[in-house]
Design a protein around this motif. Structure first.
Motif: not given
Length: 149
Positions: A125-149
């Protein structure tokens, strides 16, 4: 397709408001995708979550309180979910050796085997839906963490 097109809404109060709607919509989309996979394996999303927590603890047991603390959906009834998983033979309950009032929960071999099978399905499922690069996923995770902080 962007969120405006997906929900057919042209204007948003602000970019932040649009982002919140986008997160909620995307959360629902991911949950629907995962729920189909879980259902085909006889599980609900909260049951899968508890099995993953228990696998992470394995071979150490977990208390129900630890499960509650670590669950993604804090409104789920962990005790009832453990009951259902025990009925399916996916977990075992044992009296806690340190506190006789507490109960330890352990994932069973059958539970570990089911998760191993599901890992392969989740990878597909992940490989079929992986539309973000590792760097983009890292940035998204950082932004989501920031939103919750």
């Amino acid at each position: 397709m962007g969120i405006a097109e997906e929900i057919q809404q042209e204007k948003f109060k602000s970019e932040f408001s649009k982002a919140v709607v986008n997160i909620l919509y995307t959360n629902s989309w991911i949950n629907q995708q995962n729920a189909q996979l879980f259902k085909s394996n006889g599980l609900t999303t909260p049951q899968f979550n508890i099995l993953r927590i228990l696998r992470g603890q394995h071979p150490k047991p977990a208390t129900v309180n630890l499960l509650i603390d670590r669950m993604l959906d804090k409104s789920s009834n962990a005790s009832r979910i453990v009951d259902r998983l025990e009925e399916k033979g996916l977990v075992e309950r044992k009296q806690c050796s340190k506190d006789r009032r507490a109960v330890d929960v352990l994932i069973s071999t059958q539970g570990l085997d089911l998760l191993k099978k599901m890992d392969k399905e989740m990878d597909l499922w992940e490989s079929a839906n992986k539309k973000l690069t590792e760097k983009e996923a890292e940035t998204l995770n950082s932004l989501l963490d920031k939103l919750r902080s």
